[in-house]
Design a protein around this motif. Structure first.
Motif, mmCIF file in Angstrom:
data_model
loop_
_atom_site.group_PDB
_atom_site.id
_atom_site.type_symbol
_atom_site.label_atom_id
_atom_site.label_comp_id
_atom_site.label_asym_id
_atom_site.label_seq_id
_atom_site.Cartn_x
_atom_site.Cartn_y
_atom_site.Cartn_z
ATOM 1 N N ALA A 99 -19.840 0.103 2.594
ATOM 2 C CA ALA A 99 -19.081 -1.133 2.389
ATOM 3 C C ALA A 99 -17.973 -0.965 1.363
ATOM 4 O O ALA A 99 -16.957 -1.669 1.412
ATOM 5 C CB ALA A 99 -20.031 -2.259 1.971
ATOM 6 N N HIS A 140 -17.002 -1.705 7.445
ATOM 7 C CA HIS A 140 -16.467 -2.931 8.056
ATOM 8 C C HIS A 140 -15.040 -2.734 8.557
ATOM 9 O O HIS A 140 -14.505 -3.589 9.262
ATOM 10 C CB HIS A 140 -16.524 -4.093 7.055
ATOM 11 N N GLY A 150 -17.157 -12.343 2.886
ATOM 12 C CA GLY A 150 -16.495 -11.534 3.902
ATOM 13 C C GLY A 150 -14.984 -11.490 3.861
ATOM 14 O O GLY A 150 -14.363 -10.920 4.758
#
Length: 337
Positions: A99, A140, A150
């Motif tokens: 991430a 992502h 997000g």
């Protein structure tokens, strides 16, 4: 009417006096009066290097382009030097992502070792450039780190970019290419480089980078994990004035070269930026633009080599001093021939 229109003079009927076609009669004459030139030194070859590969791996949506092994990358960089290209732009594809894109900060990560490989191969005979962005390294697929809900966190991402710049500079890169479109990225990177003793490392700023439908093949090339889009940080295709503003901001923050990306769908923006700034201007002839020509040529619909040179010539004519293109090596060979 003037004589140039074919009006009779006395008893003599004349044709046009002004004949622009006179300057097109021979190849030598056309070369002599050409307003725009295309040279190998103006071209930069983007190169993809994938961790763990033993042999180059073809990219299906970009015929003729591969993901390189470290060994084949060195050969491609050596060829770029032999052909007189201006530079190479390196993109790394790691085996593992997370991430935070932590592989981008690892001195032994694929992009950073590839920088070292390239510089060891050619020294300063070619400008070795590196993509400074997280999208290849995050699971992502976004160009920055995310907030808990997000969204891409601009300021947290800047801190990562600063460290990326230091690591890439330590690997020997000549020029970094921040492409993430984070506000303030050039200033942070310039400060990080300068305070770490890398004042001579230059910055090619992806200043006017648009959210585009033409990036599709590139995402295969880097094994992108992106879900959704990047419209909250890349520019809206409706906006041209904004592109100039972004370039001027980057120059104020220390950019040495500013870039417009994509090239062909944004030639008007390229011209505006060229007219507004006093630093070199680059344009990226991106994957979708490349693949459209390759697909049409494969079907026999166009003359491939002529289309390559015409495409690159149009980008130069619009104002680019430097062109990043997957045709760089081939174009250099065509120009020699």
């Amino acid at each position: 009417m003037t004589p140039s229109s074919g009006e009779a003079r006395g008893d003599e009927v004349t044709g046009p006096v002004v004949r622009p076609r006179r300057l097109r009669t021979t190849p030598a004459l056309r070369r002599m009066v050409a307003e725009t030139s295309l040279e190998a030194r103006q071209l930069v070859l983007p190169l993809f290097v994938r961790e763990g590969l033993e042999e180059p791996r073809p990219i299906s949506s970009m015929p003729g382009v591969v993901q390189h092994s470290r060994s084949s990358l060195r050969a491609a960089v050596a060829e770029a030097a032999e052909l007189g290209l201006g530079g190479v732009m390196l993109f790394g594809i790691p085996e593992a992502k997370d991430a935070e894109g932590s592989g981008a900060l690892d001195p032994d990560g694929i992009l950073n070792v590839a920088i070292g490989d390239a510089v060891a191969e050619v020294g300063d005979a070619v400008t070795v450039m590196s993509d400074l962005c997280l999208d290849e390294f995050t699971d992502h697929g976004h160009c920055g780190v995310l907030t808990p809900d997000g969204r891409v966190d601009n300021d947290a991402t800047l801190a990562v970019y600063a460290e990326m710049a230091r690591v890439q500079a330590a690997a020997g890169v000549h020029m970094v290419g921040p492409s993430g479109m984070m506000d303030g990225q050039v200033a942070v990177i310039r400060a990080a480089l300068d305070t770490s003793g890398y004042q001579d490392v230059s910055i090619l700023a992806y200043s006017a980078k648009y959210a585009s439908a033409f990036y599709g093949p590139f995402r295969e090339a880097v094994d992108s994990s992106l879900q959704g889009d990047r419209r909250t940080y890349q520019q809206d295709s409706a906006n041209a004035v904004e592109g100039v503003r972004e370039a001027l901001l980057d120059i104020d923050q220390g950019a040495d070269i500013v870039m417009v990306k994509p090239a062909l769908a944004y030639l008007d923006v390229l011209r505006r930026v060229r007219d507004a700034v006093s630093v070199p201007v680059a344009a990226y002839n991106i994957s979708g633009e490349y693949s459209m020509v390759e697909a049409a040529a494969a079907r026999g619909w166009i003359d491939r080599e002529a289309a390559i040179l015409e495409t690159l010539g149009s980008i130069r004519r619009a104002g680019a001093d430097v062109i990043l293109t997957y045709w760089a090596a081939e174009a250099a060979r065509l120009l020699r021939g």
